[in-house]
Design a protein around this motif. Structure first.
Motif: not given
Length: 109
Positions: A3-10, A16-18, A20-32
């Motif tokens: 229930g989540v859309q992730t980007d492992l190189a956002a 810090s660094g170049t 980050a991990i980005s997460a956008r929850f698309t349903t209730g109770w979504g999880a990374v």
């Protein structure tokens, strides 16, 4: 995760660094869920440190959960993310007898 859309190189928001991990929850109770190939032994570790960003709107409530290789998961905290800024969390880990290793970290909406 589920229930989540992730980007492992956002690159839009980085603590810090170049990237980050980005997460956008698309349903209730979504999880990374971040899982270790080999569970991490707890020897010498007493605190989990995370930097979380609430994006432009904020207000997301996340449960931070650790799962051992066997036994019950351990809910460390529920946090509400602030809009437009990073929050640094330092969460004490439960006793080693309760959480002898860490197989995965779950952040669930």
């Amino acid at each position: 995760g589920w229930g989540v859309q992730t980007d492992l190189a956002a690159t839009a928001e980085r603590f810090s660094g170049t990237s980050a991990i980005s997460a956008r929850f698309t349903t209730g109770w979504g999880a990374v869920r971040l899982s270790a190939i080999t569970p991490l032994p707890r020897t010498g570790f007493h605190t989990l440190r995370l930097a979380l960003h609430g994006g432009s709107s904020g207000g997301q409530r996340l449960r931070v959960i650790l799962r051992p290789s066997s036994g019950a998961e351990q809910r460390l905290s529920t946090v509400t993310l602030a809009a437009g800024k990073w929050q640094l969390l330092e969460l004490p880990l439960p006793p080693v007898a309760t959480l002898p290793d860490i197989a995965s970290l779950v952040m669930q909406e």
